[in-house]
Scaffold this motif. Sequence first.
Motif, PDB file in Angstrom:
ATOM      1  N   ALA A  45       0.750  -1.208  -0.121  1.00 14.90           N
ATOM      2  CA  ALA A  45      -0.095   0.110   0.067  1.00 14.90           C
ATOM      3  C   ALA A  45       0.715   1.207   0.019  1.00 14.90           C
ATOM      4  O   ALA A  45       0.618   2.374  -0.711  1.00 14.90           O
ATOM      5  N   ARG A  46       2.101   1.345   0.839  1.00 19.52           N
ATOM      6  CA  ARG A  46       2.908   2.610   0.690  1.00 19.52           C
ATOM      7  C   ARG A  46       3.368   2.666  -0.698  1.00 19.52           C
ATOM      8  O   ARG A  46       3.560   3.649  -1.257  1.00 19.52           O
ATOM      9  N   GLU A  47       3.798   1.596  -1.226  1.00 17.31           N
ATOM     10  CA  GLU A  47       4.436   1.527  -2.749  1.00 17.31           C
ATOM     11  C   GLU A  47       3.369   2.152  -3.517  1.00 17.31           C
ATOM     12  O   GLU A  47       3.711   2.930  -4.528  1.00 17.31           O
ATOM     13  N   LEU A  48       2.032   2.000  -3.253  1.00 19.27           N
ATOM     14  CA  LEU A  48       0.954   2.621  -4.061  1.00 19.27           C
ATOM     15  C   LEU A  48       0.752   4.048  -3.854  1.00 19.27           C
ATOM     16  O   LEU A  48      -0.183   4.580  -4.460  1.00 19.27           O
ATOM     17  N   GLY A  49       1.556   4.557  -2.934  1.00 20.64           N
ATOM     18  CA  GLY A  49       0.862   5.968  -2.335  1.00 20.64           C
ATOM     19  C   GLY A  49       0.090   6.104  -1.144  1.00 20.64           C
ATOM     20  O   GLY A  49      -0.064   7.380  -0.684  1.00 20.64           O
ATOM     21  N   ALA A 103     -11.023   3.555 -10.476  1.00 18.58           N
ATOM     22  CA  ALA A 103      -9.714   2.924 -11.044  1.00 18.58           C
ATOM     23  C   ALA A 103      -8.660   2.740 -10.068  1.00 18.58           C
ATOM     24  O   ALA A 103      -7.840   1.581 -10.350  1.00 18.58           O
ATOM     25  N   TRP A 104      -8.545   3.371  -8.881  1.00 19.50           N
ATOM     26  CA  TRP A 104      -7.763   2.959  -7.949  1.00 19.50           C
ATOM     27  C   TRP A 104      -7.980   1.951  -7.221  1.00 19.50           C
ATOM     28  O   TRP A 104      -7.175   0.978  -6.819  1.00 19.50           O
ATOM     29  N   PHE A 105      -9.302   1.592  -7.011  1.00 17.35           N
ATOM     30  CA  PHE A 105      -9.667   0.282  -6.482  1.00 17.35           C
ATOM     31  C   PHE A 105      -9.165  -0.612  -7.196  1.00 17.35           C
ATOM     32  O   PHE A 105      -8.648  -1.844  -6.659  1.00 17.35           O
ATOM     33  N   SER A 110      -5.602  -5.486  -7.693  1.00 15.77           N
ATOM     34  CA  SER A 110      -4.631  -6.348  -8.449  1.00 15.77           C
ATOM     35  C   SER A 110      -3.365  -6.398  -7.821  1.00 15.77           C
ATOM     36  O   SER A 110      -2.700  -7.420  -7.749  1.00 15.77           O
ATOM     37  N   SER A 111      -2.847  -5.324  -7.154  1.00 17.74           N
ATOM     38  CA  SER A 111      -1.626  -5.342  -6.620  1.00 17.74           C
ATOM     39  C   SER A 111      -1.685  -6.149  -5.405  1.00 17.74           C
ATOM     40  O   SER A 111      -0.625  -6.618  -5.091  1.00 17.74           O
ATOM     41  N   LEU A 112      -2.835  -6.027  -4.682  1.00 12.96           N
ATOM     42  CA  LEU A 112      -2.780  -6.759  -3.236  1.00 12.96           C
ATOM     43  C   LEU A 112      -2.913  -8.282  -3.349  1.00 12.96           C
ATOM     44  O   LEU A 112      -2.666  -9.133  -2.908  1.00 12.96           O
TER      45      LEU A 112
END
Length: 116
Positions: A45-49, A103-105, A110-112
């Motif tokens: 989550a930190r990597e995503l901002g 979009a961020w969801f 997908s990242s998590l």
Amino acid sequence: MVRELADSLVLDPVTEPEGAPFVYTAAIHTQADLVSSLAGIACLARELGFQLHPETCYADDGLSASWHAGHDQWPLSLSVDCSVRRQTVAIAVSGHDHDLTFAWFHKVESSLFGSC
């Protein structure tokens, strides 16, 4: 003098309250322990901002916890709930702009969670 009195009595126009935020959620089944889940999620989550005012809240029984933070560039927030008892990890992304939040969801999901 009457004009000054009349002008002083005019109230500022009432602004409409901001609408409720858009919230998108997802959950997956997991058998990972609470510490591993939270550590991995917080790092990604930190990597995503999502770095503004992060907070982790643990349940009294130590079997579940919630982590949340705001995004450092966008008016978005992320909440993650991990439950060992339910064997789930759930995410929620919220914001006031529908397209941005949606979009961020998808980006966070997908990242998590990968491509489940």
